[in-house]
Design a protein around this motif. Structure first.
Motif, PDB file in Angstrom:
ATOM      1  N   PHE A   1     -24.578  55.943 -70.160  1.00  0.00           N
ATOM      2  CA  PHE A   1     -23.225  55.474 -69.846  1.00  0.00           C
ATOM      3  C   PHE A   1     -23.207  54.114 -69.170  1.00  0.00           C
ATOM      4  CE2 PHE A   1     -22.724  60.071 -70.151  1.00  0.00           C
ATOM      5  CZ  PHE A   1     -21.581  60.182 -70.916  1.00  0.00           C
ATOM      6  N   LEU A   2     -24.349  53.665 -68.687  1.00  0.00           N
ATOM      7  CA  LEU A   2     -24.413  52.375 -67.994  1.00  0.00           C
ATOM      8  C   LEU A   2     -25.399  51.443 -68.690  1.00  0.00           C
ATOM      9  CD1 LEU A   2     -24.546  53.780 -64.339  1.00  0.00           C
ATOM     10  CD2 LEU A   2     -22.578  52.698 -65.443  1.00  0.00           C
ATOM     11  N   SER A   3     -24.962  50.238 -68.947  1.00  0.00           N
ATOM     12  CA  SER A   3     -25.831  49.271 -69.620  1.00  0.00           C
ATOM     13  C   SER A   3     -26.834  48.646 -68.656  1.00  0.00           C
ATOM     14  CB  SER A   3     -24.993  48.167 -70.279  1.00  0.00           C
ATOM     15  OG  SER A   3     -24.187  47.518 -69.302  1.00  0.00           O
ATOM     16  N   ASN A   4     -26.478  48.601 -67.365  1.00  0.00           N
ATOM     17  CA  ASN A   4     -27.376  48.051 -66.352  1.00  0.00           C
ATOM     18  C   ASN A   4     -28.384  49.125 -65.946  1.00  0.00           C
ATOM     19  OD1 ASN A   4     -28.545  47.208 -63.818  1.00  0.00           O
ATOM     20  ND2 ASN A   4     -26.888  45.715 -63.637  1.00  0.00           N
ATOM     21  N   TYR A   5     -29.640  48.938 -66.365  1.00  0.00           N
ATOM     22  CA  TYR A   5     -30.627  49.993 -66.126  1.00  0.00           C
ATOM     23  C   TYR A   5     -30.981  50.132 -64.645  1.00  0.00           C
ATOM     24  CZ  TYR A   5     -34.377  46.523 -65.579  1.00  0.00           C
ATOM     25  OH  TYR A   5     -35.186  45.496 -65.137  1.00  0.00           O
TER      26      TYR A   5
END
Length: 286
Positions: A219-223
């Motif tokens: 759900f989050l692109s920032n790992y």
């Protein structure tokens, strides 16, 4: 003093409602035991009502909370929590005796000191019998999957890729752990537990932790943020699980929590460093 009587009267009513609910959700021996405890709580409530001449209502939200906890963590867990409240009630009735209300308080105090612990020891619950299998699944999943996610995060640095790789690894490990637990219980002639049930509890505990830990990466692109949320979720799982084990097995919550945190975060740090080294030496770029 009347306010103290009313508070205790309300606690007895809460106990009656909670134990009655637990009895309604149980069968056989457990139902009989819990019904008996509920009747004891009702008797104590009536004794206090005869003194206060007041009808009180149960604490709605507290009773509802205990019902939810019973669904999530089982009957034994709730009874152990209730047992802690009974110790407080014992002290309260002892104070009533000192204040000159021995005529009624002594009878109730004897009940509080004897019947709760005696009956609680007789409670039988499957999920408690298989708690070692649940422990195996949760512990392994927390250590292995947080370690895997940590290593993948530092090496791959792509949320979706990390999530997919972690999920595949977790599912494979879930089946592997379940198979190992099945074989372990199958070959253990001393245990009376079902190998199939033991394998199921191990698989379910492991798989649940896997899903909760890898979900942020989808759900989050920032790992980095996904990884931090995953760690927070891991700490939450450790907290809840440590509290459950400490309650059911009468162990120290703090000791269990600290041990698990040190193990998990030790593995997280080590695998994160391994991931960085792998990225540097193998020239991984995704």
């Amino acid at each position: 003093m009347k306010n103290q009587f009313l508070d205790q009267q309300k606690d007895e009513l809460n106990g009656f409602k909670i134990y009655s609910y637990l009895a309604s959700k149980s069968k056989g021996k457990n139902k009989e035991i819990l019904s008996k405890i509920a009747l004891e709580e009702a008797k104590h409530y009536k004794i206090l009502k005869d003194i206060t001449k007041v009808n009180v209502k149960e604490h709605f939200f507290l009773v509802a909370l205990y019902k939810i906890l019973a669904v999530l963590f089982g009957v034994t867990f709730v009874i152990k929590l209730m047992e802690k409240n009974e110790k407080k009630a014992t002290d309260e009735y002892a104070n009533f005796i000192k204040a000159g209300y021995e005529s009624f308080a002594k009878e109730v105090l004897i009940d509080e000191q004897s019947h709760e612990n005696t009956l609680i020891q007789l409670i039988e619950e499957e999920r408690v019998d298989y708690v070692s299998s649940i422990v195996l699944g949760l512990n392994d999943a927390l250590v292995e999957i947080t370690g895997t996610i940590s290593g993948l995060s530092s090496a791959l640095q792509n949320s979706k890729t990390i999530g997919v790789a972690g999920l595949i690894t977790g599912i494979a490990a879930s089946f592997s752990m379940a198979a190992s637990e099945y074989i372990s219980k199958k070959t253990d002639i001393k245990t009376e537990r079902s190998p199939i049930k033991a394998a199921f509890y191990t698989f379910f505990a492991y798989f649940l932790v896997v899903i909760l830990l890898v979900l942020p990466f989808f759900f989050l692109s920032n790992y980095y943020i996904a990884f931090l949320i995953s760690i927070v979720v891991g700490v939450a799982i450790i907290t809840i699980f440590s509290f459950y084990i400490a309650t059911v097995q009468d162990k120290s919550f703090l000791k269990s929590f600290i041990e698990m945190v040190f193990v998990v975060f030790g593995v997280v740090l080590l695998t994160f460093l391994i991931g960085l080294l792998a990225r540097s030496f193998l020239h991984i770029n995704i």
